[in-house]
Scaffold this active site. Sequence first.
Site, mmCIF file in Angstrom:
data_model
loop_
_atom_site.group_PDB
_atom_site.id
_atom_site.type_symbol
_atom_site.label_atom_id
_atom_site.label_comp_id
_atom_site.label_asym_id
_atom_site.label_seq_id
_atom_site.Cartn_x
_atom_site.Cartn_y
_atom_site.Cartn_z
ATOM 1 N N GLY A 46 57.181 12.820 -45.063
ATOM 2 C CA GLY A 46 56.899 11.324 -46.611
ATOM 3 C C GLY A 46 55.810 11.399 -46.734
ATOM 4 O O GLY A 46 55.294 11.563 -45.453
ATOM 5 N N GLN A 51 48.667 6.562 -49.700
ATOM 6 C CA GLN A 51 47.528 8.559 -49.111
ATOM 7 C C GLN A 51 47.336 9.359 -48.905
ATOM 8 O O GLN A 51 47.083 10.202 -49.002
ATOM 9 C CB GLN A 51 48.960 8.895 -48.070
ATOM 10 C CG GLN A 51 49.699 7.557 -46.763
ATOM 11 C CD GLN A 51 50.915 7.816 -45.880
ATOM 12 O OE1 GLN A 51 51.967 8.373 -46.963
ATOM 13 N NE2 GLN A 51 50.636 9.139 -45.033
ATOM 14 N N CYS A 89 51.811 9.848 -38.345
ATOM 15 C CA CYS A 89 51.713 9.529 -39.229
ATOM 16 C C CYS A 89 50.562 10.352 -40.149
ATOM 17 O O CYS A 89 49.610 10.077 -38.990
ATOM 18 C CB CYS A 89 50.888 7.961 -39.436
ATOM 19 S SG CYS A 89 50.810 7.801 -41.679
ATOM 20 N N LEU A 90 50.291 10.951 -41.269
ATOM 21 C CA LEU A 90 49.784 11.860 -41.720
ATOM 22 C C LEU A 90 48.164 11.307 -41.696
ATOM 23 O O LEU A 90 47.008 12.513 -41.973
ATOM 24 C CB LEU A 90 49.622 12.364 -42.828
ATOM 25 C CG LEU A 90 50.937 13.234 -42.553
ATOM 26 C CD1 LEU A 90 51.603 13.702 -44.141
ATOM 27 C CD2 LEU A 90 51.033 14.549 -41.790
ATOM 28 N N HIS A 131 58.828 3.617 -43.437
ATOM 29 C CA HIS A 131 57.490 3.881 -42.996
ATOM 30 C C HIS A 131 56.554 3.743 -44.374
ATOM 31 O O HIS A 131 55.770 3.568 -44.594
ATOM 32 C CB HIS A 131 57.698 5.610 -42.010
ATOM 33 C CG HIS A 131 56.267 6.357 -41.701
ATOM 34 N ND1 HIS A 131 55.766 5.469 -40.537
ATOM 35 C CD2 HIS A 131 54.989 6.159 -42.512
ATOM 36 C CE1 HIS A 131 54.062 6.449 -40.189
ATOM 37 N NE2 HIS A 131 54.219 6.140 -42.033
ATOM 38 N N GLU A 132 57.531 4.848 -45.342
ATOM 39 C CA GLU A 132 56.533 4.065 -46.685
ATOM 40 C C GLU A 132 56.397 3.785 -47.149
ATOM 41 O O GLU A 132 55.329 3.684 -48.089
ATOM 42 C CB GLU A 132 57.695 6.171 -47.161
ATOM 43 C CG GLU A 132 57.438 7.744 -46.554
ATOM 44 C CD GLU A 132 55.918 7.725 -45.740
ATOM 45 O OE1 GLU A 132 54.681 7.592 -46.758
ATOM 46 O OE2 GLU A 132 56.096 8.839 -44.917
ATOM 47 N N HIS A 135 53.519 2.349 -46.411
ATOM 48 C CA HIS A 135 52.042 1.963 -46.873
ATOM 49 C C HIS A 135 52.011 1.769 -47.538
ATOM 50 O O HIS A 135 51.080 1.096 -48.622
ATOM 51 C CB HIS A 135 52.559 3.620 -46.655
ATOM 52 C CG HIS A 135 52.071 4.932 -46.036
ATOM 53 N ND1 HIS A 135 50.688 4.099 -45.437
ATOM 54 C CD2 HIS A 135 52.885 5.438 -45.126
ATOM 55 C CE1 HIS A 135 50.537 5.501 -44.247
ATOM 56 N NE2 HIS A 135 51.701 6.249 -43.509
#
Length: 165
Positions: A46, A51, A89-90, A131-132, A135
């Site tokens: 995702g 991001q 997380c990235l 999660h996304e 963000h």
Amino acid sequence: MAVRPVSKHPDTVLRQKAKKVPVIDKSVKTLIDDMIETMFANNGCGLAAPQVGVSLRCIVIGMPEEEPFAIVNPEIVKRVGDRDVEEACLSVPGLAGEVKRSVSVIVKGLDRYGKPFRVKGRELLGQALEHEIDHLNGVLFIDRVESLDKLHKKEQPVSGATETV
């Protein structure tokens, strides 16, 4: 399509509430394509527009063995239950921690063509959706960890695996 640089904590774009997408034009479709390519290039499942440095309400999801998809202006309309899950997380590389997520969620939004749709997510899909969308509201998984001393170093995924939410 292009792989874009991933914004890393403490980049301020990650802490802003993203703006609603007013119209899905060519630039938004290019953003979606670039986000999908960036997500896969970084072994994610995702990715949210902040991001990649873009403060717009747009996410992409790519579950293993499934066709990736985008949700523009996503909103969680229903949550069911609670569960503890391991998350990374990235944008917070090298760290992981346990957070509370829903057992399942229903999210509504627009597809890349502006058509309204809903998606029900359980397990990894539900976790990725929450999660996304976090963000898009300036929330990182580290904000949901019970205590920062509960964070730990994340093991690197096996090449080709898509494990980072």
